[in-house]
Enzyme design. Structure first.
Site, PDB file in Angstrom:
ATOM      1  N   LEU A 163      40.911  43.434  47.018  1.00  0.00           N
ATOM      2  CA  LEU A 163      41.697  43.447  48.239  1.00  0.00           C
ATOM      3  C   LEU A 163      40.755  43.853  49.361  1.00  0.00           C
ATOM      4  CD1 LEU A 163      44.986  45.308  47.123  1.00  0.00           C
ATOM      5  CD2 LEU A 163      44.618  42.846  47.311  1.00  0.00           C
ATOM      6  N   ASP A 164      40.968  43.297  50.546  1.00  0.00           N
ATOM      7  CA  ASP A 164      40.149  43.683  51.686  1.00  0.00           C
ATOM      8  C   ASP A 164      40.309  45.172  51.958  1.00  0.00           C
ATOM      9  OD1 ASP A 164      39.465  41.020  51.956  1.00  0.00           O
ATOM     10  OD2 ASP A 164      40.965  40.623  53.506  1.00  0.00           O
ATOM     11  N   LYS A 165      39.336  45.742  52.643  1.00  0.00           N
ATOM     12  CA  LYS A 165      39.349  47.172  52.939  1.00  0.00           C
ATOM     13  C   LYS A 165      40.677  47.625  53.534  1.00  0.00           C
ATOM     14  CE  LYS A 165      37.159  50.619  55.928  1.00  0.00           C
ATOM     15  NZ  LYS A 165      36.088  50.888  56.926  1.00  0.00           N
ATOM     16  N   ARG A 263      44.596  35.725  55.539  1.00  0.00           N
ATOM     17  CA  ARG A 263      44.253  35.960  56.939  1.00  0.00           C
ATOM     18  C   ARG A 263      43.702  34.690  57.582  1.00  0.00           C
ATOM     19  NH1 ARG A 263      40.192  40.827  56.306  1.00  0.00           N
ATOM     20  NH2 ARG A 263      40.233  40.787  58.601  1.00  0.00           N
TER      21      ARG A 263
END
Length: 328
Positions: A163-165, A263
């Site tokens: 998962l992205d930060k 995104r």
């Protein structure tokens, strides 16, 4: 630590060489270099590069600037310092940040499930999953290594997806090589269900759609991803659950797992996520990070093949924003 280069003599630490500017310095290897007639007039950083070729020149220059190099027992912080025959150089070879990244660091993990083969965690926003430039420590991988020592023997400590930060939510981590192999295979074969909640700008129409668009590096800005011809195939199902105040509450399902996929796909349709500054999404509803949360994960247990499913309630910041669009 690799063996010293010819002419570089390993030495033990002593009082005159204890440099504590770096917490790892006291345990780092030290080397002594005797400047020969052939080295006379050579720059200090070039002398070090020849004596410690296993390190990059830029890293060695950083050691000089940080005070980890002594010339005739006195600190020398100038890389361009010209050496004189007969001088003695001592350098503390503090490891690079990258080389220290794969080490345990205790942290509080929100564990949703654990057995002998896997670990399911709720990752908070702000936590980097895997060490990379700018984040060589304090990552989920470091926490996993502290929680499960055997993870050091697994590829990426058992992390099979990311998962992205600034994306929160549920993740699965393998604890054995057999489990990691099975989970990676299942993800590649699209047998793992990954659902997200997202809040995007604008009215997302149609209300139910599949975005099928390849993703690759943005040719205009290499730190971003973009929908590009020749990119890797990427598919995202998007359901618009509610719309008001110029915002849409979305449920998204990943069929592939490209970097920044949701995104990028939504931004390509002119619906950037709320507070996603990288892809043009302005902040709203009190959110200070991208409005994306991994809410549901379902898969077959990698060993028993029994079905498993986990729901992960959004954290307070996302839950408050979501309730504006979908009040109870």
């Amino acid at each position: 630590m690799p063996s010293p280069a010819p002419g570089a003599l390993p030495i033990g630490s002593d009082a005159e060489n204890e440099l504590e500017a770096d917490p790892d310095a006291s345990q780092a290897e030290q080397r002594r270099l005797d400047v020969t007639a052939a080295d006379h007039g050579q720059r200090l950083d070039r002398l070090l590069a020849a004596a410690a070729p296993e390190f990059s020149r830029s890293h060695l220059q950083g050691l000089v600037e940080a005070g980890h190099v002594l010339v005739d027992s006195l600190p020398c912080t100038h890389n361009a310092h010209r050496m004189r025959a007969g001088q003695s150089v001592r350098v503390t070879l503090v490891p690079t940040a990258e080389s220290l990244s794969f080490r345990p660091q205790p942290m509080l993990l929100n564990i949703l499930h654990e057995d002998d083969h896997l670990l399911v965690v709720d990752k908070p926003a702000g936590l980097v999953v895997h060490p990379a430039a700018g984040n060589w420590s304090g990552t989920l991988l470091n926490g996993i290594l502290a929680h499960h020592a055997a993870a050091s023997r697994l590829p990426r400590a058992g992390i099979v997806h990311r998962l992205d930060k600034d994306t929160s939510g549920v993740m699965v981590v393998g604890k054995t090589l057999e489990a990691v192999t099975a989970l990676v295979r299942d993800i590649a074969e699209r047998q793992v269900l990954r659902q997200y909640r997202a809040i995007a700008w604008g009215l997302v129409e149609p209300a139910r759609q599949r975005i099928d668009a390849p993703i690759g590096r943005d040719p205009a800005q290499r730190t971003r991803m973009a929908v590009v011809s020749g990119g890797r195939p990427a598919q995202t199902d998007v359901d618009c659950l509610a719309h008001q105040q110029g915002l849409s509450a979305l449920q998204c399902r990943l069929h592939t797992g490209r970097t920044h996929q949701i995104r990028v796909h939504l931004a390509s349709r002119r619906h950037p996520l709320v507070a996603d500054a990288v892809y043009g999404g302005q902040a709203a509803l009190g959110l200070q990070r991208q409005a994306l949360h991994a809410v549901h994960l379902a898969f077959a247990h990698p060993i028993s093949r029994q079905p498993m499913a986990f729901d992960c309630p959004p954290p307070p910041d996302f839950a408050a924003a979501w309730s504006v669009l979908l009040p109870d």
